[in-house]
Design an enzyme around this catalytic site. Sequence first.
Site, PDB file in Angstrom:
ATOM      1  CG  ASN A  81      -5.064   4.145   9.030  1.00  0.00           C
ATOM      2  OD1 ASN A  81      -5.416   5.119   8.365  1.00  0.00           O
ATOM      3  ND2 ASN A  81      -4.049   4.193   9.871  1.00  0.00           N
ATOM      4  N   GLY A  86       0.805  -1.216   0.000  1.00  0.00           N
ATOM      5  CA  GLY A  86       0.000   0.000   0.000  1.00  0.00           C
ATOM      6  C   GLY A  86       0.838   1.265   0.000  1.00  0.00           C
ATOM      7  CB  THR A  87       3.881   2.261   1.850  1.00  0.00           C
ATOM      8  OG1 THR A  87       3.300   1.947   3.115  1.00  0.00           O
ATOM      9  CG2 THR A  87       4.760   3.493   1.972  1.00  0.00           C
ATOM     10  CB  CYS A 118       4.043   2.998  18.650  1.00  0.00           C
ATOM     11  SG  CYS A 118       4.973   2.280  19.951  1.00  0.00           S
TER      12      CYS A 118
HETATM   13  N1  PLP Z   1      -2.923   2.953   3.874  1.00  0.00           N
HETATM   14  C1  PLP Z   1      -3.650   2.544   4.911  1.00  0.00           C
HETATM   15  C2  PLP Z   1      -5.003   3.137   5.140  1.00  0.00           C
HETATM   16  C3  PLP Z   1      -3.152   1.564   5.787  1.00  0.00           C
HETATM   17  O1  PLP Z   1      -3.876   1.181   6.829  1.00  0.00           O
HETATM   18  C4  PLP Z   1      -1.867   1.029   5.524  1.00  0.00           C
HETATM   19  C5  PLP Z   1      -1.261   0.053   6.441  1.00  0.00           C
HETATM   20  O2  PLP Z   1      -1.545   0.033   7.609  1.00  0.00           O
HETATM   21  C6  PLP Z   1      -1.155   1.485   4.409  1.00  0.00           C
HETATM   22  C7  PLP Z   1      -1.711   2.443   3.600  1.00  0.00           C
HETATM   23  C8  PLP Z   1       0.198   0.950   4.067  1.00  0.00           C
HETATM   24  O3  PLP Z   1       0.086  -0.334   3.467  1.00  0.00           O
HETATM   25  P1  PLP Z   1       1.345  -1.310   3.467  1.00  0.00           P
HETATM   26  O4  PLP Z   1       1.515  -1.786   4.867  1.00  0.00           O
HETATM   27  O5  PLP Z   1       0.940  -2.412   2.519  1.00  0.00           O
HETATM   28  O6  PLP Z   1       2.504  -0.538   2.957  1.00  0.00           O
END
Ligand code: PLP
Length: 417
Positions: free
Chosen positions: A159, A72-73, A334
């Site tokens: 999230n 996701g990042t 954290c």
């Molecule tokens: N976006 C949201 C809303 C998330 O909750 C997260 C991970 O917690 C991410 C992006 C990042 O995803 P990844 O852990 O696959 O890089």
Amino acid sequence: MSGTRHYLDHAATTTVRPEAAAVYAEELTHLGNPSSTHAAGRDARRRLEEAREALAAAVGAEPAEVLFTAGGTEADNLAVKGAFWGRRAAEPARDRLAVSAVEHPAVLEPARWLAAHDGAGLDLLPVGPDGRLDLVTLRTVLETHGPRLALVSVMWANNETGVVQPLADVVAAARAAGVPVHSDAVQALGRVPVHFARSGLAALTLSGHKVGAPVGTGALLARRDLALAPVEHGGGQERGVRSGTVGVAGARALAAAVTAAVAEQEAEAARLARLRDRLVAGALAVPGVHLTGPADGAARLPGTVHLGVDGADADALLFGLDMAGVAASSGSACRAGVHEPSHVLLAMGRDEEQARSALRFSLGRTTTAADVDAAVAALPAVVENARRAHATVRRRVPVPAAGHVPVGTTAAAPGVR
Ligand code: PLP
């Protein structure tokens, strides 16, 4: 995690699905780079494209709109920086971005980076006390800066709080102003219906490990007419915007997990919403515990319960729950074992103390009523102990003036889930 008997942190990461693990393991028995032209490479390419088609079909996208990433990042960074650079290259006057103030750092940080290092103008879109985007301000920003905006980014669901954003309204307003919209749907996928074509979005982020694929898998769905500039440069894979040999095992596991998650979404959402409401009812029976987000459960994710606990620190609450065998989270960052005040709660108008006293339970595919009941049973004593610890610390340590508390957002902090 050896002492954990009740895992209620599925928003951080969830169990790998058997079907995803099976295709992942099977793929590891194959040899071949999908970019190679020999038979082994062509076979790998075929399996990769089948995964792309399956993933696209599950989320209402065209296969050509799927760009595999390592999570996701990376997809968020490609959307924010890639769309900003892509649009500005074609129209230099488009030098602004608008993102919601409650975005995950994977969106907030690239936006802030562009503002700090690349001359981008940045509008942080506010939310109301219930965590929902302030549409009036969005419309004002679009009216004021519309011709200068390269992108609007508003997450599908938060999230930390689980609050679902009014995306249809966001898309309608931005479209009228000719501005493409990206949405981070990492927490929404598999929990609420997500259909790329029907959403009207120009780009959408998804992450594998939130839906039962291994960590390090994900994708950006990007319409073909969205100008995207590459963030990484190299061999030109994935439409030339995400260079690097594509991991076929991860792509196949992602497709399998997303397909299963989407197929189960409706039934699973109903099951989880019942468990969520049971947890909320039990938690609210403890005095001084408040539910975050809109009262209407439909505006919150079915599996997420976010609570404010008066007079207690998240660290003590989480420690107490952990001791009771319940894994939960504050939802925010954290640093060195101490929770930062949540930028999401600050944006919702909470004060710093409230923004440090959050508790997030997130339910998932393997959650049972017994897990929920264990959390509810543990809460009264955990809250009482955490309050006692909080009161003791406050008596001993003079509370610093607001200006001396290291506020900041959680944006640069490690470990935001
Ligand atoms: N976006 C949201 C809303 C998330 O909750 C997260 C991970 O917690 C991410 C992006 C990042 O995803 P990844 O852990 O696959 O890089």
